[in-house]
Design a protein around this motif. Structure first.
Motif, short mmCIF file in Angstrom:
data_model
loop_
_atom_site.label_atom_id
_atom_site.label_comp_id
_atom_site.label_asym_id
_atom_site.label_seq_id
_atom_site.Cartn_x
_atom_site.Cartn_y
_atom_site.Cartn_z
N PHE A 100 27.25 -98.29 101.45
CA PHE A 100 27.01 -98.08 100.97
C PHE A 100 26.91 -96.36 101.56
O PHE A 100 26.55 -95.75 101.09
CB PHE A 100 25.46 -99.20 101.67
N VAL A 101 27.22 -96.66 102.96
CA VAL A 101 26.37 -95.24 103.88
C VAL A 101 28.06 -94.64 103.48
O VAL A 101 27.71 -93.54 104.12
CB VAL A 101 27.01 -95.58 105.69
N ASP A 102 29.25 -94.66 102.94
CA ASP A 102 30.26 -94.45 102.84
C ASP A 102 30.00 -93.84 101.07
O ASP A 102 30.26 -92.16 100.75
CB ASP A 102 31.44 -94.84 101.79
N ARG A 103 29.08 -93.71 100.46
CA ARG A 103 28.35 -92.94 99.42
C ARG A 103 26.32 -92.46 100.74
O ARG A 103 25.97 -91.64 98.75
CB ARG A 103 27.17 -93.81 98.18
N ILE A 104 26.38 -91.78 101.08
CA ILE A 104 25.61 -91.02 101.27
C ILE A 104 26.57 -89.73 101.80
O ILE A 104 27.40 -89.62 102.42
CB ILE A 104 25.48 -91.54 102.91
N LYS A 105 25.81 -88.54 101.11
CA LYS A 105 26.51 -87.12 101.09
C LYS A 105 25.37 -86.38 101.66
O LYS A 105 24.34 -86.79 101.29
CB LYS A 105 27.48 -87.17 99.93
N TYR A 106 26.17 -85.33 101.80
CA TYR A 106 25.24 -84.19 102.56
C TYR A 106 25.62 -82.18 101.83
O TYR A 106 26.85 -82.29 101.90
CB TYR A 106 25.57 -84.26 103.98
N PHE A 107 24.43 -81.91 101.70
CA PHE A 107 24.41 -80.54 101.08
C PHE A 107 23.84 -79.66 101.64
O PHE A 107 22.41 -79.72 101.47
CB PHE A 107 24.82 -80.34 99.42
N ALA A 108 24.36 -78.31 102.39
CA ALA A 108 23.57 -77.56 102.86
C ALA A 108 22.87 -76.14 101.91
O ALA A 108 24.32 -75.66 101.34
CB ALA A 108 24.10 -77.00 104.08
N THR A 109 22.10 -75.62 101.73
CA THR A 109 21.16 -74.57 100.82
C THR A 109 19.61 -74.27 101.40
O THR A 109 19.52 -75.41 102.01
CB THR A 109 21.34 -74.82 99.34
N ASN A 110 19.58 -73.24 101.38
CA ASN A 110 18.41 -72.74 101.55
C ASN A 110 17.82 -73.01 100.16
O ASN A 110 18.36 -72.59 98.59
CB ASN A 110 18.64 -71.15 101.66
N PHE A 111 16.38 -72.88 100.06
CA PHE A 111 16.09 -73.68 98.98
C PHE A 111 15.64 -72.56 97.70
O PHE A 111 15.20 -72.43 96.55
CB PHE A 111 14.23 -74.70 99.32
N ASP A 112 15.97 -71.10 98.25
CA ASP A 112 15.39 -69.69 97.12
C ASP A 112 16.91 -69.10 97.44
O ASP A 112 16.90 -68.39 97.19
CB ASP A 112 14.65 -69.15 98.20
N ASP A 113 17.83 -70.05 97.62
CA ASP A 113 19.19 -69.32 97.37
C ASP A 113 19.90 -69.48 95.82
O ASP A 113 20.75 -70.98 95.75
CB ASP A 113 20.07 -69.60 98.73
N ASP A 114 19.86 -68.52 95.13
CA ASP A 114 20.87 -68.54 94.05
C ASP A 114 22.18 -69.50 93.61
O ASP A 114 22.34 -70.50 93.58
CB ASP A 114 20.58 -67.42 93.16
N ALA A 115 22.58 -68.52 94.71
CA ALA A 115 24.42 -69.04 94.57
C ALA A 115 24.40 -70.65 95.48
O ALA A 115 24.94 -71.05 94.93
CB ALA A 115 25.05 -67.98 95.57
N GLY A 116 23.46 -70.88 96.60
CA GLY A 116 23.76 -72.03 97.14
C GLY A 116 23.15 -73.42 96.45
O GLY A 116 23.50 -74.58 95.88
N PHE A 117 22.28 -73.16 94.13
CA PHE A 117 22.38 -74.11 93.87
C PHE A 117 23.14 -73.64 92.92
O PHE A 117 22.94 -75.00 92.44
CB PHE A 117 20.65 -73.12 93.38
N GLU A 118 23.66 -72.74 92.85
CA GLU A 118 24.64 -72.45 91.82
C GLU A 118 25.61 -73.54 92.66
O GLU A 118 25.83 -75.15 91.61
CB GLU A 118 25.66 -71.50 91.65
N LYS A 119 26.17 -74.16 93.19
CA LYS A 119 26.98 -74.45 94.33
C LYS A 119 26.82 -76.21 94.25
O LYS A 119 27.85 -77.19 94.03
CB LYS A 119 27.43 -74.43 95.39
N LEU A 120 25.32 -76.21 94.27
CA LEU A 120 24.82 -77.76 94.19
C LEU A 120 25.43 -78.15 92.88
O LEU A 120 25.74 -79.74 93.12
CB LEU A 120 23.30 -77.75 94.92
#
Ligand code: BG6
Length: 513
Positions: A100-120
């Motif tokens: 289960f823990v192996d399936r916990i992932k993380y992604f950093a972005t600002n919530f107002d960052d369009d480029a970040g959302f595209e990468k997400l």
């Protein structure tokens, strides 16, 4: 369960257990949590998801993706594992834990960052390929309310909110949903411009509580209570949500919220709707929500004279000295925020006309107890009037204890053994823990599972939220205009005298808890 009763009769713990429902396992999916660095994710959400995993209720192809501003990629999964272990019901050797823990992932972005959302978006799509999650997404907004609309609109802008082919997208939104009627309407409009109502899951964790759901089972799964569940037999109803804790370091949040916005408008009103609604024609989301909405809409506007509010000063809780609200960290020393609110309302419909409902919620009260108390009318003839210790006929009471010591008690008069006919009040008790064992479920399991399954029955819907805000907004506005002489109750008490006056002026009193 009123403390005043003298005798207890326990319902047998050998309660027949209903056969479990067929297992409902959701489609493969990703749960993507915005605001994942906050307390809720670690303390509630991940332990809840793991409990589902333990019960084999998660799909095999599954991932949790935490999203927040800071780069926590190295520490997020171990930190969540720590939360799961602390959440209880699991130890380090549990064979399901590591996968289960192996399936916990993380992604950093600002919530107002369009480029970040595209990468997400690409990141989640890659995870689909790697883990077989098939494009199904449950977004969870565990963020401050000012980000709700922005995040949803940005998800929409980057093409992440459409159901496509067989893939679905759903969004869970934490409370508070608005701060008054206008803001709730605006938030509904903003998110409904991007999502369909059946994609929106407004969470109220009270609806995840077994004992809250049990109100409906108690009423509609039994034949004997519903015939007397109306104005002909019920004198009044009380709903108490009392907490002994203070604001626990959440000064800025609580200063803006207060007891009304924090608990009364949402948790207590949800409980009220279950107590008062008509039987729906099925347990499907639309049917249940329609009946709840009718209850809220049938509530008469609540005159401010039928409300009371309070703020705690210093006092003692559980034998310990505690500071007053105005002395709490990051609280205005002249704060006008209420830490206690109570009111009397009436539901103008056929079932309830003339039956007062008294509601109260507050912090730093004498003890932690959430309870619904149904007080019945007295029998028409007082045959045993002279035979009670104080010459009074006590009403029958059904107490539904939401927490702690979850259960239901029925109070009635019984003959005291002996040669005279003396009557004394006794309790017939059903205890959840005795009948079913202690559960470590925190309410979020059921709600997360339901959202993954697309079942909105136990979630608030747009019109319902607006209906409750329509009731509370005028009260909050009236209070704002009239300053109060706070503090007006001592920590560790049952709140201001004005809350007792609401009942006493009608010859009633709050049931002792
Ligand atoms: C939260 C409120 O929604 O509910 C808190 O923000 C409150 O202030 C909590 O303490 C109560 O929840 P529970 O499950 O402990 O009754």
């Amino acid at each position: 369960m009123p403390a005043s009763t003298k005798e207890e009769v326990n319902v047998s713990p050998n309660v027949a257990v209903a056969p479990p429902q067929p297992e409902r396992v959701p489609d493969p999916c990703q749960v993507v949590i915005f605001g994942a660095s906050g307390d809720l994710t670690k303390r509630k959400l991940l332990p809840a998801l793991y409990h589902l995993q333990q019960s084999n209720l998660l799909p095999q192809d599954f991932a949790v993706v935490g999203v927040a501003r800071r780069d926590l990629s190295a520490t997020f999964a171990p930190d969540m594992q720590d939360g799961i272990l602390k959440g209880g019901g699991v130890d380090n050797n549990d064979p399901k834990l590591k996968p289960f823990v192996d399936r916990i992932k993380y992604f950093a972005t600002n919530f107002d960052d369009d480029a970040g959302f595209e990468k997400l978006k690409s990141y989640l799509a890659d995870l689909d390929k790697e883990l077989g999650t098939r494009g199904n997404r449950l977004f969870y907004l565990a963020v401050a309310p000012e980000f709700f609309a922005d995040i949803i609109q940005r998800l929409g802008k980057h093409g992440m909110t459409q159901n496509t082919g067989d893939s679905w997208v759903r969004v869970i939104i934490e409370k508070p949903f608005g701060t008054d009627l206008d803001s709730a309407r605006k938030l509904n409009a903003d998110i409904q411009s991007v999502l369909g109502e059946n994609q929106i899951f407004r969470i109220d964790h009270y609806l995840g509580k077994e004992t809250v759901q049990n109100i409906l089972v108690f009423r509609f799964g039994n034949g004997i209570f519903e015939p007397i569940w109306n104005r002909n037999y019920i004198d009044h109803v009380e709903i108490t949500a009392a907490e002994s804790i203070g604001i626990e370091g959440r000064g800025p949040f609580y200063e803006a919220a207060g007891a009304t916005r924090d608990v009364l408008q949402n948790h207590v009103m949800e409980v009220l709707s279950f107590v008062a609604m008509e039987p729906p024609d099925s347990f499907a989301a639309d049917a249940v929500r329609a009946e709840k909405l009718k209850v809220w809409r049938a509530i008469e506007p609540i005159p401010v004279e039928n409300t009371s509010r309070g703020q705690y000063g210093p006092g003692q809780v559980d034998g310990q000295d505690v500071i007053g609200y105005r002395q709490e960290d990051r609280v205005n020393p002249e704060s006008q925020t209420e830490t206690f609110a109570a009111l009397r309302l009436e539901i103008e419909n056929w079932r309830w006309a003339g039956v007062p409902f008294y509601l109260r919620a507050g912090k730093r009260l004498a003890k932690r107890v959430t309870e619904v108390t149904i007080v019945f009318k007295n029998p028409p003839l007082h045959l045993f009037k002279g035979n009670t210790s104080d010459d009074k006929v006590e009403p029958n009471v059904i107490s539904m204890r939401i927490q702690p010591d979850e259960g239901i008690a029925l109070r009635f008069g019984a003959k005291v053994p002996g040669p005279t006919t003396n009557v004394r009040q006794v309790n017939m008790n059903f205890s959840y823990a005795q009948a079913f064992g202690k559960s470590s479920a925190n309410g979020y399991e059921r709600l997360l599972l339901d959202a993954m399954l697309g079942d909105g029955t136990l979630f608030a819907e747009g019109e319902g939220v607006e209906a409750t805000w329509a009731l509370f907004t005028p009260i909050l506005e009236a209070w704002k205009k009239q300053g109060m002489n706070f503090p007006n109750y001592a920590a560790g008490s049952w709140g201001p005298q004005a809350s007792c006056d609401l009942l006493e002026r009608e010859g009633r009193q709050w049931s002792s808890l």
